[in-house]
Scaffold this motif. Sequence first.
Motif, mmCIF file in Angstrom:
data_model
loop_
_atom_site.group_PDB
_atom_site.id
_atom_site.type_symbol
_atom_site.label_atom_id
_atom_site.label_comp_id
_atom_site.label_asym_id
_atom_site.label_seq_id
_atom_site.Cartn_x
_atom_site.Cartn_y
_atom_site.Cartn_z
ATOM 1 N N ILE A 219 0.832 -1.206 0.000
ATOM 2 C CA ILE A 219 0.000 0.000 0.000
ATOM 3 C C ILE A 219 0.865 1.254 0.000
ATOM 4 N N PHE A 220 1.832 1.331 0.916
ATOM 5 C CA PHE A 220 2.661 2.539 1.003
ATOM 6 C C PHE A 220 3.579 2.676 -0.206
ATOM 7 N N SER A 221 3.949 1.546 -0.800
ATOM 8 C CA SER A 221 4.738 1.606 -2.033
ATOM 9 C C SER A 221 3.934 2.236 -3.168
ATOM 10 N N ILE A 222 2.687 1.837 -3.304
ATOM 11 C CA ILE A 222 1.831 2.418 -4.352
ATOM 12 C C ILE A 222 1.606 3.904 -4.091
ATOM 13 N N ILE A 223 1.395 4.292 -2.821
ATOM 14 C CA ILE A 223 1.171 5.698 -2.493
ATOM 15 C C ILE A 223 2.376 6.542 -2.884
ATOM 16 N N ARG A 224 3.589 6.039 -2.614
ATOM 17 C CA ARG A 224 4.785 6.781 -2.998
ATOM 18 C C ARG A 224 4.886 6.911 -4.509
ATOM 19 N N GLU A 225 4.578 5.822 -5.219
ATOM 20 C CA GLU A 225 4.642 5.859 -6.683
ATOM 21 C C GLU A 225 3.649 6.853 -7.270
ATOM 22 N N GLU A 226 2.495 7.011 -6.627
ATOM 23 C CA GLU A 226 1.448 7.873 -7.163
ATOM 24 C C GLU A 226 1.600 9.331 -6.733
ATOM 25 N N GLY A 227 2.598 9.648 -5.911
ATOM 26 C CA GLY A 227 2.841 11.043 -5.551
ATOM 27 C C GLY A 227 2.300 11.473 -4.204
ATOM 28 N N GLY A 228 2.003 10.542 -3.330
ATOM 29 C CA GLY A 228 1.552 10.891 -1.996
ATOM 30 C C GLY A 228 0.216 11.622 -2.015
ATOM 31 N N PRO A 229 0.054 12.665 -1.165
ATOM 32 C CA PRO A 229 -1.249 13.360 -1.098
ATOM 33 C C PRO A 229 -1.613 14.065 -2.402
ATOM 34 N N ASP A 230 -0.626 14.346 -3.254
ATOM 35 C CA ASP A 230 -0.906 14.997 -4.533
ATOM 36 C C ASP A 230 -1.328 14.009 -5.606
ATOM 37 N N GLY A 231 -1.389 12.719 -5.270
ATOM 38 C CA GLY A 231 -1.762 11.704 -6.245
ATOM 39 C C GLY A 231 -3.252 11.712 -6.538
ATOM 40 N N GLY A 232 -3.663 10.754 -7.378
ATOM 41 C CA GLY A 232 -5.051 10.698 -7.799
ATOM 42 C C GLY A 232 -5.895 9.789 -6.942
ATOM 43 N N VAL A 233 -6.931 9.226 -7.564
ATOM 44 C CA VAL A 233 -7.885 8.412 -6.835
ATOM 45 C C VAL A 233 -7.261 7.109 -6.354
ATOM 46 N N VAL A 234 -6.148 6.687 -6.961
ATOM 47 C CA VAL A 234 -5.482 5.458 -6.520
ATOM 48 C C VAL A 234 -4.965 5.620 -5.093
ATOM 49 N N VAL A 235 -4.439 6.806 -4.768
ATOM 50 C CA VAL A 235 -3.992 7.064 -3.394
ATOM 51 C C VAL A 235 -5.182 6.979 -2.433
ATOM 52 N N GLN A 236 -6.309 7.506 -2.858
ATOM 53 C CA GLN A 236 -7.518 7.416 -2.038
ATOM 54 C C GLN A 236 -7.913 5.973 -1.802
ATOM 55 N N CYS A 238 -5.926 3.357 -1.882
ATOM 56 C CA CYS A 238 -4.925 2.748 -0.997
ATOM 57 C C CYS A 238 -5.210 3.095 0.470
ATOM 58 N N LEU A 239 -5.530 4.352 0.730
ATOM 59 C CA LEU A 239 -5.800 4.766 2.108
ATOM 60 C C LEU A 239 -7.107 4.174 2.617
ATOM 61 N N GLU A 240 -8.089 4.018 1.734
ATOM 62 C CA GLU A 240 -9.331 3.366 2.154
ATOM 63 C C GLU A 240 -9.075 1.912 2.521
ATOM 64 N N LEU A 241 -8.251 1.219 1.714
ATOM 65 C CA LEU A 241 -7.888 -0.163 2.042
ATOM 66 C C LEU A 241 -7.122 -0.214 3.363
ATOM 67 N N LEU A 242 -6.185 0.739 3.565
ATOM 68 C CA LEU A 242 -5.420 0.789 4.813
ATOM 69 C C LEU A 242 -6.349 0.982 6.005
ATOM 70 N N LYS A 282 -6.754 16.134 -3.638
ATOM 71 C CA LYS A 282 -5.759 16.259 -2.574
ATOM 72 C C LYS A 282 -6.445 16.396 -1.221
ATOM 73 N N THR A 283 -7.548 17.138 -1.204
ATOM 74 C CA THR A 283 -8.309 17.276 0.039
ATOM 75 C C THR A 283 -8.808 15.917 0.522
ATOM 76 N N ILE A 284 -9.344 15.113 -0.397
ATOM 77 C CA ILE A 284 -9.841 13.782 -0.030
ATOM 78 C C ILE A 284 -8.702 12.897 0.467
ATOM 79 N N ASN A 285 -7.547 12.980 -0.192
ATOM 80 C CA ASN A 285 -6.404 12.162 0.229
ATOM 81 C C ASN A 285 -5.950 12.544 1.635
ATOM 82 N N LEU A 286 -5.900 13.854 1.914
ATOM 83 C CA LEU A 286 -5.505 14.287 3.255
ATOM 84 C C LEU A 286 -6.537 13.871 4.298
ATOM 85 N N LEU A 287 -7.817 13.977 3.963
ATOM 86 C CA LEU A 287 -8.860 13.532 4.887
ATOM 87 C C LEU A 287 -8.747 12.039 5.175
#
Length: 916
Positions: A219-236, A238-242, A282-287
Motif C-alpha cells: 500500500i505505502f509503495s503504491i502511495i509513494r509511486e502515485e505522488g503521496g497526497p498529490d496523487g489521484g484516486v489510486v492514493v484514495q 490505498c488509504l481506504e484499504l489501509l 488532494k483534500t480527499i487524500n488528506l482527509l
Amino acid sequence: MRNLDLVSGYKGVVGLVFGNDNAASSEDSHVERLLDRISNGAIAEERRTAIAELQSVVAESRAAQLAFGAMGFPVLISVLKEERDDVEMVRGALETLVSALTPIDHAKGAANEIQPALMNADLLAREAESISLLLSLLDEEDFYVRYYTLQLLTALLTNSQNRLQEVILSIPRGITRLMDMLMDREVIRNEALLLLTYLTREAEEIQKIVVFEGAFEKIFSIIREEGGPDGGVVVQDCLELLNNLLRTNASNQIFLRESIGFDPLISILKLRASTYRFTQQKTINLLSALETITILILGGSATDSAKDSDKLANKTVLVQKKVMEHLLLLGVENQWAPISVRCAALRCIGDLIAGHPKNRDALASKVLGEEPQLEPCLNSILRIILRTSSMQEFIAADYVFKCFCESNADGQAMLASTLIPQPESLIHSPPEEDVHMSFGSMLLQGLTLSENEGDLETCSRAASVLSYVLKDNRSCKERAIRIELEAPTPSLGAPEPLMHRMVKYLALASSMKNKDGKSISENLVAQPIILKLLVIWLSDCPSAVQCFLDSRPHLSYLLELISSASATVCIRGLATVLLGECVLYNKSTESGKDSSSIVDSISQKIGITAFLMKFDEMQKSSIFSSVKSDQPRRPLTRSTAASMAEIEDVDESGLPDQKNEDHPFLSLIIDAKFIGFLKSVEDEIRERIVDVYSHPKSEVAVVPAELEQKSGEADKEYIERLKLFIEKQCFEIQGLLGRNASLAEELTKNGGASEQRTNEVSDRVQISTLRRDLQEASQRVEFLKAEKTKLESELSKYRNMAEKTESDLKSLSDAYNSLEQANFNLELEVKALRSGGPSSGPDLEAIKAEAREEAQKESEAELNDLLVCLGQEQSKVERMSLRLLELGEDVDKLLEGIGEEDNADLPEDDDNHEED
C-alpha cells in the motif's frame, strides 16, 4: 440439480416480467437463440460472434439481463471451464458476465421493479465453484482475462459482499491470488486495489490474511509511486484499504506499529511545494490520511484494557514521530487549507491529547508563528474559536479545549491563572495586538467584546471554553468568582462580577430579535452555551451559588425563563437545572436566599410538579435523545468522499422557524458526558427539592430549656406552659402533614411516561413524612421516659421519708407504753403501801400526777411536730400523685403497702391514747 432449480425460479420471474409463455418478449427469444448458437455452434468464429452480440444486448437491455440470468449462466460457465485455450471466447464470456451484473442507469424503471443486475449477482455468488473458477482465471497470462475477472469479482462484491467474503475464505490461496494482482500492471493493480477495498470491509479474518500477505508494504509503495497526497484516486483507494485493515483490528494496528512503523503514514501529511494548492482530490487524500490517524488513536476493538493500552501506545508513538507538528500546520497555521481538512486536523489533535498527560503537556508547550509574532499554541486555537466564520471549525477547535481540560486539574489551573481582565481601553485594541495577550485576557476579551456589537456569538464561544476551564475544579471556580469587570463606561457603574455579566448576556440573548420578531440564529446557540457554563460553574460550589443569588433579579429571571413559551425545550431544561442547583448546593441561611425561600418561590411561580416536568421535557427533546456515547465516525469511502471534502455550515435560511426548536449544531456542543452529568444531578435536585418542600423552616424555635420547669414556677403554670407548647407543635405537625399531602397529591397528578418517576417522588414524600413522625414520636417517648424516671426518683425519696416517720412514731409509741407501764407499777406500789398503813414518805399521788402531766406534755409536743411533718409530706404526696395521674401511673398501686402499715398502727395509738 441446484442450478436447474435456480434457473427454473428465474424463468418464473421472467414470465412475471414479460408475460406468459405465449407472449414472450423478443429479447427473451433473442437471448435464447444466441445462447443456443454459443452452446451448439459448430464453427468457432460463429460462436465468437454470437457471444460478442450477446454481450452487446445484455449491456443495453434490462430485459435481456433478466433473460440471461434465467438461462445464460450455465452456458458461459461451461465456456470458462472447457474452452480456456480460446482466449477470445473466454474474454467474451467474462465481458458478458460483467455486463449482466452491471446496473443499467439509463433504463431505470419504477422503484419497486425487479433489478436484474442484483438478481444475476445473487445467482452467480451462490455457487462456490463459480467463484473458485474465476479466481483461477487470475493466473492466466492474458491481460484482458485478468482485467475482466477482477471487474466481475468487484461487481459481485458490490452486490453480495458477505456471501462472496465467505466463499473466498473457503478457497485455498484465494486471497493470495488477489494480493499478487497488486504487483501487476497499473490497470490490473488499480482494479485489484478496488476489489480489496470492498473485500476487507467488516471482515476481520480477511483483513488479517491480507496483512499477512504484505499489504502494508504494498500500500505505502503504491502511495509513494502515485505522488503521496498529490496523487489521484489510486492514493484514495490505498488509504481506504489501509483504513479497512486497521479499523477495529487491534492486531493489525500492533503489526503496523511494530513492523514498518508510522513514518510512511505521517509522511503523507507533509505539505510540499504546493502548500497553497488544494484540489478536491488532494483534500480527499488528506482527509483519508487523517482518518487513518484517528483510527490509530481510537485503538482496536479488543477488550477494554487491551484497547486502552493500544490507544496509549499509538498516541505516544505518533507524538514521538512529530505528528503533532503536521497536525498543527494543517489545522491551525495553514489558513489556505480547506475547512474540512482544518476541522479533521483539529479533531485529531483533540483525540491525540485526550487522556494522555504527556501529549497534553506537549501541546501546551508548543509555540507557533515566527519572530516576533510567536505565541502559545493554545492561544492560536482560542483565536480560531473566537474569530472563525465557520461553525464546524469552531466546534472542532472547541473539542481541543474540551480534551485538554478533561481530568487535567493542573492544565485548568494554568489557564485560569491567566484570567486577568484588561483595562477597558485595551479591550477594543486592533486584532493584531492580541498576539501579545495572555490566554485568559484574550478569553475575557471574547466574553465582553460582543456586547456593544449586538452579537453574542463570540461571547458564547468564549463561554464554552471557560466552561471547560471550570469543569470539576473548585479552585478555578472560586478564582473566576472573584473576577470583576469594569463597566463599559466607568462613570455609569461600579465593576461587576464576571458571573453577573454572563447572566446579563443570557438575558440579552433572549431579548434580541431580528426584524421579523424571530430570535437571531446565533442566539439560539448563545443561550444554551451560557446556561451550560453557569450549570457547570454552580455545580458543587456553594460560593458560586451565593454569588449568583447576590443579585435578586437573577432568581426572578430564571423563573421567567423556565416558564417562557418562547424559549426552546433545551433552554428551559438547562435553566431548570441551574435553578435546581441553587437549591441543591445552597448553604445560605439568609432569608430570601436560602433553599427554603427558593423552593417556596418555585412552588408559587411555577409549581413543584410543573418544575420537575421540565426535566422530562429536556430529556425527551431531540438534542438530548440523539446524542450517543462513543458514536462511531462515518468512514470515508468513494461514495462519501466528495460530500465530506466540502463541508458547508448550516444555511441560515434552513434554520427552524418554530420557537421551540433548537439550533442543529447544538447537538455537537452538548456531548454525552454533559448529558450524563445532567441526568445524575437531576436525581439529586428532585430529592433535595422534595425534602426542602416537605420540611419548611419551623415558625417556632424549639429551645430544650423550655422543657424544664423554671425556678419558682408553680406546677400548674408549668403544666399549662407544656400544654401550650404541645398544642403549637401539634398545629405545626398538622400544617406539615397537610403540606406533604398536597405535595403528594400534586405530584401524583403527573401521568403518562413520567408516572413511575411520580410514584417514586410520592413514595419518597410518604417515607419522609413517616420518618419524621417516627422521629418526633421517639423524641416524645424519650421525654416521657425521662419524666417518669424523675418522678420515680422523687417517689422513692418520699417513700423513704414516710418510712422514717413511721419509725419515729413507733419509737414514740414505745416510750409512751413504757411510761404507762411505769405508772401502773407505781400505782401498785401505792396500793401496797396504803394497805400496810400510813406512811410518812412523800405524797405519791402528787408525784404520780406530776409525772403523768410531764409525760403527757412531752408526748403532745412530739405528736404535734410529727403531725406537722406528716401534713407537709401529705401535700407533696398529693401533688406528685396528680403528676403521676397525668402521666398515666396507678398511684393507689404504688402507695398500697404504705397505706396498710399506717392503718395498722395509727388506730392502735389512738386507742391507747384514749385509755389514758
